[in-house]
Design a protein around this motif. Structure first.
Motif, PDB file in Angstrom:
ATOM      1  N   PHE A  90       0.858  -1.184   0.000  1.00 25.00           N
ATOM      2  CA  PHE A  90       0.000   0.000   0.000  1.00 25.00           C
ATOM      3  C   PHE A  90       0.894   1.234   0.000  1.00 25.00           C
ATOM      4  O   PHE A  90       1.657   1.448   0.933  1.00 25.00           O
ATOM      5  N   ASP A  91       0.806   2.026  -1.034  1.00 20.94           N
ATOM      6  CA  ASP A  91       1.632   3.241  -1.117  1.00 20.94           C
ATOM      7  C   ASP A  91       1.108   4.286  -0.145  1.00 20.94           C
ATOM      8  O   ASP A  91       0.043   4.885  -0.360  1.00 20.94           O
ATOM      9  N   PHE A  92       1.861   4.502   0.920  1.00 23.43           N
ATOM     10  CA  PHE A  92       1.487   5.491   1.924  1.00 23.43           C
ATOM     11  C   PHE A  92       1.874   6.875   1.411  1.00 23.43           C
ATOM     12  O   PHE A  92       3.018   7.112   1.035  1.00 23.43           O
ATOM     13  N   THR A  93       0.925   7.782   1.389  1.00 21.60           N
ATOM     14  CA  THR A  93       1.148   9.138   0.877  1.00 21.60           C
ATOM     15  C   THR A  93       0.639  10.147   1.908  1.00 21.60           C
ATOM     16  O   THR A  93      -0.118   9.790   2.825  1.00 21.60           O
ATOM     17  N   PRO A  94       1.020  11.414   1.771  1.00 23.50           N
ATOM     18  CA  PRO A  94       0.463  12.433   2.676  1.00 23.50           C
ATOM     19  C   PRO A  94      -1.057  12.472   2.634  1.00 23.50           C
ATOM     20  O   PRO A  94      -1.709  12.742   3.649  1.00 23.50           O
ATOM     21  N   GLU A  95      -1.633  12.185   1.460  1.00 22.69           N
ATOM     22  CA  GLU A  95      -3.095  12.166   1.341  1.00 22.69           C
ATOM     23  C   GLU A  95      -3.688  11.023   2.163  1.00 22.69           C
ATOM     24  O   GLU A  95      -4.719  11.191   2.828  1.00 22.69           O
ATOM     25  N   ILE A  96      -3.043   9.874   2.117  1.00 22.55           N
ATOM     26  CA  ILE A  96      -3.501   8.730   2.900  1.00 22.55           C
ATOM     27  C   ILE A  96      -3.396   9.042   4.389  1.00 22.55           C
ATOM     28  O   ILE A  96      -4.273   8.685   5.185  1.00 22.55           O
ATOM     29  N   ALA A  97      -2.322   9.735   4.774  1.00 26.06           N
ATOM     30  CA  ALA A  97      -2.111  10.059   6.188  1.00 26.06           C
ATOM     31  C   ALA A  97      -3.221  10.943   6.744  1.00 26.06           C
ATOM     32  O   ALA A  97      -3.470  10.938   7.955  1.00 26.06           O
ATOM     33  N   ARG A  98      -3.877  11.696   5.876  1.00 24.41           N
ATOM     34  CA  ARG A  98      -4.931  12.606   6.337  1.00 24.41           C
ATOM     35  C   ARG A  98      -6.293  11.919   6.464  1.00 24.41           C
ATOM     36  O   ARG A  98      -7.256  12.530   6.941  1.00 24.41           O
ATOM     37  N   LEU A  99      -6.395  10.664   6.044  1.00 27.59           N
ATOM     38  CA  LEU A  99      -7.656   9.948   6.119  1.00 27.59           C
ATOM     39  C   LEU A  99      -7.992   9.566   7.556  1.00 27.59           C
ATOM     40  O   LEU A  99      -7.107   9.285   8.366  1.00 27.59           O
ATOM     41  N   SER A 100      -9.272   9.532   7.844  1.00 31.98           N
ATOM     42  CA  SER A 100      -9.716   8.996   9.128  1.00 31.98           C
ATOM     43  C   SER A 100      -9.580   7.481   9.101  1.00 31.98           C
ATOM     44  O   SER A 100      -9.407   6.870   8.036  1.00 31.98           O
ATOM     45  N   ALA A 101      -9.688   6.858  10.268  1.00 35.26           N
ATOM     46  CA  ALA A 101      -9.607   5.398  10.326  1.00 35.26           C
ATOM     47  C   ALA A 101     -10.716   4.759   9.493  1.00 35.26           C
ATOM     48  O   ALA A 101     -10.491   3.777   8.784  1.00 35.26           O
TER      49      ALA A 101
END
Length: 314
Positions: A90-101
């Protein structure tokens, strides 16, 4: 094990999964994956691990250099040995980091066909990492994904009645202290470095102990503490004994150039530019500065005898 680096789409079967960075794929990680496989087998589903090719903190902080127990390729190789069906990168990106659980779990459900998610007892994900297990269960019900809590793992050390906590951070600390033996207990295998043999100063050959200079393949890989170690050397499918030194060669005034050099027992072939793996068996002594080269040679001879004795038991 099938490795997916992109969205697998219809090629992936409904599965039971767990998620994490899994640095080192140590005993605790493997215990978690065993639980995933057991749940999957009981429900007639595939088993899977969702992980990241790059440390999430490095994505968020460009100047952060993690001390990795395993590179991405090494991690995948170790995960394959667990018997899990799928490994999803899973490519972790800054956008992914901003997602809620919940948003993150929704992506897992839609992208990877995850029917049940096994969560480590101390695992947190989602923006701010504020949600807990009960929140994950609620989100899972809303999304059609069952969330299960994994049993915690505690390892009983060899020749000891005490139980130790197994974590990647504990193992890193042990290696940075040179304690490769205890690190191996927690990992379930000897810590290793992969790299390429490169040219050096040729001093070892002149004093009767030719060495292979190792250039580690990934700059983020953790290098154990300076000192002398008993090691196994793996070359072209053959395992040799060896003694390895990490440090600055103070007797030879090596300056600020930290080197990793290994003298391979009963070996004299030219292996420049060859891939090599060294597995750490035992820490022998710290790096020392000697008054003369003769004193250095005498100590190396003593090291050789002691290390051969150690390796005779492995």
């Amino acid at each position: 094990m099938q490795l997916f680096c992109e969205t697998p789409g219809f090629d992936i079967r409904p599965n039971v999964a767990t998620i994490g960075f899994f640095d080192g794929v140590h005993r605790g990680h493997r215990y978690l994956i065993e639980q995933v496989r057991a749940v999957a087998a009981g429900r007639g589903l595939a088993s899977s691990v969702v992980t990241f090719p790059v440390h999430p903190r490095k994505v968020m902080q460009a100047d952060y250099h993690p001390k990795l127990l395993t590179t991405c390729d090494e991690k995948v190789s170790l995960l394959a040995k667990t018997g899990v069906d799928y490994c999803m990168m899973f490519d972790f990106t800054p956008e992914i980091a901003r997602l809620s659980a919940r948003e993150f779990m929704s992506i897992l459900k839609e992208r990877y066909q995850i029917q049940a998610l096994v969560v480590g007892y101390d695992h947190r994900f989602g923006h701010n990492r504020s949600d807990g297990f009960e929140d994950y269960v609620r989100y899972g019900c809303e999304l059609g994904m069952e969330v299960l809590l994994a049993r915690a793992y505690s390892y009983r050390k060899e020749a000891s009645e005490t139980e130790g906590t197994v974590s990647s951070s504990v193992i890193r600390s042990l290696l940075q202290e040179g304690n490769v033996s205890e690190a191996a207990e927690y990992l379930g295998y000897d810590f290793f470095l992969d790299g390429t043999v490169v040219g050096g100063y040729q001093v070892g050959r002149k004093i009767g102990f030719p060495t292979a200079n190792l250039r580690v393949s990934d700059s983020d890989k953790l290098i154990p503490a300076d000192g002398v170690y008993a090691v196994h050397v793996h070359l072209e499918g053959v395992r040799y004994g060896g003694m390895l030194s990490i440090g600055y060669r103070p007797t030879l005034a090596n300056g600020a150039d930290r080197s990793i050099e290994v003298h391979i027992f009963n070996f004299n072939a030219d292996i420049y530019n060859s891939p090599i793996r060294v597995s750490f068996v035992r820490y022998m002594r710290p790096e020392l500065k000697f008054g003369t080269v003769e004193q250095l040679v005498a100590r190396i001879r003593r090291d050789e005898e002691e290390i051969k004795e150690v390796l005779s038991g492995f």
